[in-house]
Design an enzyme around this catalytic site. Structure first.
Site, short mmCIF file in Angstrom:
data_model
loop_
_atom_site.label_atom_id
_atom_site.label_comp_id
_atom_site.label_asym_id
_atom_site.label_seq_id
_atom_site.Cartn_x
_atom_site.Cartn_y
_atom_site.Cartn_z
CE LYS A 90 44.17 49.97 -78.44
NZ LYS A 90 44.95 49.28 -77.39
CG ASP A 140 41.70 52.23 -76.03
OD1 ASP A 140 42.37 53.04 -75.38
OD2 ASP A 140 41.84 50.99 -75.96
O1 C5P Z 1 37.60 52.67 -71.08
P1 C5P Z 1 37.54 51.19 -71.31
O2 C5P Z 1 36.14 50.66 -71.15
O3 C5P Z 1 38.17 50.76 -72.57
O4 C5P Z 1 38.40 50.56 -70.12
C1 C5P Z 1 38.24 49.24 -69.71
C2 C5P Z 1 38.82 49.09 -68.32
O5 C5P Z 1 40.24 49.25 -68.37
C3 C5P Z 1 38.35 50.13 -67.32
O6 C5P Z 1 37.16 49.75 -66.71
C4 C5P Z 1 39.51 50.18 -66.33
O7 C5P Z 1 39.42 49.10 -65.42
C5 C5P Z 1 40.72 49.91 -67.21
N1 C5P Z 1 41.39 51.18 -67.62
C6 C5P Z 1 42.16 51.85 -66.68
N2 C5P Z 1 42.80 53.02 -67.04
C7 C5P Z 1 42.69 53.50 -68.29
C8 C5P Z 1 41.92 52.83 -69.27
C9 C5P Z 1 41.27 51.66 -68.89
O8 C5P Z 1 42.29 51.41 -65.53
N3 C5P Z 1 43.31 54.64 -68.59
#
Ligand code: C5P
Length: 345
Positions: free
Chosen positions: A31, A158
């Site tokens: 994406k 995501d």
């Molecule tokens: O959810 P995901 O593992 O993809 O997110 C990776 C990192 O990105 C999280 O550990 C966080 O530090 C950051 N993040 C965030 N706020 C979001 C999505 C991700 O701070 N809404």
């Protein structure tokens, strides 16, 4: 627990592979965020988002074959990349989360055909997880879409979008999705980077930049179109509380199908944070602007940069010009929007 959604013996989609082992293959897409507005971090460290996701043509294909024990193998363009093969692999984590939620007890050999640039802000890992969930659901005869979405949300912000695909407005962590009406096809050129960026680090850098500005300038982060300071609000930790702007112009451009309007509206709050951590990103963005891209957009937290083209011919011209740019590892042409996670033969 949603065990009741599993229909025992259901073999609608589980195919028989060599030796009679059942297998299912699913595909999910990478994406780009056409709008990424980032607010304050909550107690869990996650930031409030208002984002517009668009699924792109490059996709991950995951095959699950029932086996004596779990394993992961990589094939495809990015098979060489630094992708874990143990329980921290997102596709395997997805299978594990699916088993815990549903009571399904099969072990699986996973093969991931990696065609989405790795660690680039394009959601390749999330696509792996979404495709693995879709394939596991097929093997298990599990058809509770709501539960699948909930499992996806536990795996990463995501992953629900990778499951759903198309174009969607994301709120909360990015996992609260609303479908968006989008006309036409967008032609993108993606430039992956010779450098690397860690997503949590880019979020942290953005917080730091805002804290510096909050004390120095006492207001809205300069150059940010996605977040506006709340009316006089000031957080206890020194941050201005950010009220996230609605991506109205992006939604209108998508509804009308005007690529020029879309180009004028796309926005990513993470851009400056990514550029200060990896200055070559700015150089690549400038090269794209000079080459005549309609819009230049950091993909998620980067470092991949997306360049919006007028049409397929323009995309090819941009790709040729960008290929030689400093800081570019490779150039990928693709289109959007694309589908959500789906079964393939
Ligand atoms: O959810 P995901 O593992 O993809 O997110 C990776 C990192 O990105 C999280 O550990 C966080 O530090 C950051 N993040 C965030 N706020 C979001 C999505 C991700 O701070 N809404």
């Amino acid at each position: 627990m949603t065990v009741s959604a599993i229909r025992p013996g259901a073999d609608r989609t589980g195919r028989t592979a060599h030796g009679g082992a059942r297998s299912a293959t699913a595909r999910a897409h990478g994406k780009i965020n056409l709008h990424l507005g980032v607010g304050d971090a909550g107690a869990d460290g996650y930031h409030q988002l208002v984002t517009v996701f668009a699924a792109l043509g490059c996709a991950e294909t995951v095959t699950l074959t029932e086996a004596a024990e779990d394993s992961v193998a990589l094939t495809g363009r990015y098979a060489h990349a630094e992708v874990p093969l143990d329980g921290s692999n997102l596709a395997l984590a997805a299978v594990q989360a699916f088993r815990e939620r549903t009571g399904w007890d099969a072990r699986v050999a996973l093969t991931i055909d990696k065609q989405v640039p790795v660690a680039g802000g394009m959601g390749g890992g999330s696509a792996d997880a979404a495709a693995a969930l879709r394939a596991a659901a097929a093997l298990a005869g599990f058809d509770d879409r709501g539960a699948l979405h909930e499992i996806a949300a536990t795996l990463g912000a995501d992953v629900p979008f990778a499951l759903r695909g198309g174009v969607a407005l994301g709120r909360g962590r990015g996992d609260q999705l609303t479908p968006v009406l989008a006309q036409g096809t967008q032609h993108w050129v993606l430039a992956t980077s010779t450098g690397a960026l860690s997503t949590p680090l880019v979020y942290r850098r953005l917080d730091e930049l805002r804290a510096e500005r909050g004390t120095a300038a006492g207001g809205r982060a300069a150059g940010e179109g996605g977040a506006a300071a709340g009316a006089g609000a000031s957080g206890t930790d020194g941050f201005r509380q950010l009220r996230l702007a609605e991506p109205t112009a992006v939604l209108a451009a998508l509804a009308s199908g005007s690529v020029e309007d879309l180009a004028a509206a796309v926005h990513n709050d993470m851009t400056q944070a990514a550029v200060t951590l990896l200055p070559d990103v700015a150089h690549v963005m400038e090269q794209g602007e000079r080459a005549g891209a309609l819009a230049v957009l950091l993909s998620g937290s980067g470092p991949t940069v997306g360049f919006l083209a007028q049409n397929a011919t323009h995309a090819l011209e941009l790709a040729v010009l960008l290929e030689a740019s400093r800081g570019v590892r490779e150039v990928v042409r693709t289109t959007g929007p694309a589908r959500g996670a789906h079964l393939v033969e």
